[in-house]
Structures are given as structure tokens and as C-alpha cells.
Design an enzyme around this catalytic site. Structure first.
Site, short mmCIF file in Angstrom:
data_model
loop_
_atom_site.label_atom_id
_atom_site.label_comp_id
_atom_site.label_asym_id
_atom_site.label_seq_id
_atom_site.Cartn_x
_atom_site.Cartn_y
_atom_site.Cartn_z
N CYS A 43 0.86 -1.18 0.00
CA CYS A 43 0.00 0.00 0.00
C CYS A 43 0.90 1.23 0.00
O CYS A 43 1.47 1.58 1.03
CB CYS A 43 -0.94 0.02 1.21
SG CYS A 43 -1.94 1.51 1.33
N CYS A 101 -4.75 5.05 -5.06
CA CYS A 101 -4.10 3.77 -4.74
C CYS A 101 -2.68 3.86 -5.26
O CYS A 101 -2.44 3.93 -6.47
CB CYS A 101 -4.85 2.61 -5.40
SG CYS A 101 -4.06 1.00 -5.15
#
Length: 283
Positions: A76, A223
Site C-alpha cells: 500500500c 491507490c
């Protein structure tokens, strides 16, 4: 568990991040606890970054990553920037190393507006992504699913940036109903571990626009690993250079696929608030 487990609510370009600090503790946190925490007021997240004591003397912490549905993620980028800022503020150091399930990642911190994270090397092999069936050319794969055919998505470029990603090249990422198409493609049989699904448009040799349906989290404003996936897939297909600006609904990220094959992503973070967690179910 005592109600003294600290957390920080942050975001990276609108990608909601909860940083939970379990360093110095024996407790662990499992999928059920992650889901329960995310349902509480003021603690909603897209990804939760859980800091544990480092397993190596050469790193600053071990980081486990949970999506809001309790599933565990391998990477992430926005979350790693948030973690990097937290540890940098504690230690005063501006060069850090973190262990994750995807490997050891480095970070370089200038200030809250410019944090660079090493996202690792892209993996294009079908076993590494992974895919359920062999595929020679992961740069262009035709994916069919009920409700997807005829929508003008074309072939997907598929890669792992710690998580599996499918990137579709379209004229206008906003012209498609990603909220509907995302779940269909995330769970496509080709992806045994599900996939992040992005719609991307190369606007110039140095810029790409991207929207992403994130596995385990849904439609997201940003993202980081998807931005990296779009950048390396565009370069691999000759659509863009290896150093680009990727613009997401939440804002721009700088992504560079360096000659050593490592992908570095640079962007900002925002601190929202700090608090402590109530007791939660251990793993």
C-alpha cells in the site's frame, strides 16, 4: 486488551489510512479485529497499517496491511508514506527501512508534502502475479466476464506491485462505471488472490490519468500501488516514459521506474487525528 493502543488517522491523497502501533507489544491483530475496528465511528479506513517490532536489526518496523474487509494486502503505497511520516516524526530520521510481506521497502522523507517510497520491483510473470492459468504475454490479456464484454475496455496489462493489478487502457477513465465493473473484474477466475482493477489513460509521454477499484476496499480516491502498476505497464508497452506523473481522483503522484528495476513513488500525506483503540479481538 488495554485501551491504550495508539492509532493515527491519516490519508494519502484521500486514501484513508489508519496507522496502528503494536510495537513493543505481544498482541496481534487479525481479520475479524480489522473489520470491527473499521466499523467504529472515526476509525474507518481503506487500509490499516499495523506496526510491529522489526524482525531485522537493519529495519525500523514490520508492517502488516489490512483492507477494510479484513483481507491482508502485500503493498500500500499511500499507507507506507503515512507510516514513514509517523516513524520519521518520532525518530527525526529521514531515511527508513520497513519489512512487509512483499519484502523490505525503503523510504525517504523530505516533509509531509514529499515522501518517497521504494515500492519494489514489478513482477510480470504469470506465476508471480499470480494468475490461475499460464499466460505468455501479461502485457495484454483479454478478460471476459458477465456484464463486462462490449464495454470498450480492451486488453488488460497485468502486473504485481506487491498486489495483483489489472490495468485497462481507455480514452476516458470517467466514462466507465467502475463501481459496477470493479467487483466483476476483481474476482475474475484468472486472479486466485483477486486483483486491483484500474482504468488508465496516457495523456502524454510523462503523464497518466488513473481510476482504481481496490481489492478489499472498493472505489478509492488514490491507490499508490495502482499508480505504480499503471506507470510500469505503460512504459512496458511503450506508451509512456519510465518517469511519469500519475493523476488519481485524489491528486498526483510522481512515479519513477528506475534502471535498477525498483519503482519509487513520491507524494504527500495528511495527518487527521490521533486516538487509542478499545479492546479488539487478537489474531
Amino acid at each position: 486488551m488495554p485501551a491504550s493502543v495508539p492509532f493515527r488517522k491519516m490519508n494519502g491523497l484521500g486514501n484513508e489510512i489508519l496507522v496502528v502501533d503494536l510495537r513493543g507489544r505481544r498482541e496481534a491483530l487479525g481479520p475479524a479485529a480489522a473489520r470491527a475496528i473499521g466499523r467504529r465511528g472515526g476509525q474507518h479506513f481503506d487500509q490499516m497499517m499495523v506496526l510491529h517490532d522489526a524482525e531485522s536489526a537493519s529495519t525500523d518496523a514490520y508492517v502488516r496491511i489490512y483492507n477494510i474487509d479484513g483481507s491482508e494486502a502485500g503493498a500500500c503505497g499511500n499507507g507506507m508514506r503515512c507510516v514513514s511520516w509517523v516513524v520519521a516524526e518520532e525518530t527525526g530520521r529521514r531515511a527508513l527501512r520497513f519489512e512487509t510481506s512483499a519484502g523490505v521497502l525503503e523510504a525517504r522523507i523530505t516533509d509531509a508534502g514529499s515522501i518517497a517510497v521504494d515500492m519494489g520491483a514489478p513482477r510480470f510473470g504469470w506465476r508471480e502475479i499470480p494468475l490461475a492459468t499460464p499466460c505468455e504475454d501479461t502485457g495484454a490479456i483479454e478478460l471476459s466476464a458477465d456484464g463486462v464484454e462490449g464495454r470498450g475496455l480492451g486488453a488488460a496489462s497485468v502486473v504485481s506491485m506487491g498486489n495483483p493489478h489489472a490495468v485497462f487502457w481507455v480514452e476516458d477513465p470517467d466514462a466507465h462505471d467502475l463501481r459496477r465493473l470493479g467487483p466483476l473484474l476483481e474476482t475474475h477466475p484468472l486472479f486466485p488472490e483477486r486483483a486491483n482493477v484500474s482504468l488508465a489513460h496516457v495523456t502524454s509521454p510523462r503523464s497518466i490519468a488513473v481510476r482504481t477499484w481496490e481489492r478489499g476496499a472498493g472505489l478509492t480516491r488514490a491507490c499508490g500501488s495502482a499508480a505504480c502498476a499503471a506507470a510500469v505497464c505503460a512504459a512496458r508497452r511503450g506508451l509512456a516514459e519510465r518517469h511519469v506523473t500519475v493523476t488519481l481522483p485524489g491528486g498526483p503522484l510522481d512515479v519513477e521506474w528506475r534502471p535498477d528495476d525498483r519503482v519509487w513513488m513520491t507524494g504527500p500525506v495528511q495527518f487527521e487525528r490521533a486516538g487509542v483503540l478499545d479492546a479488539f479481538e487478537a489474531a
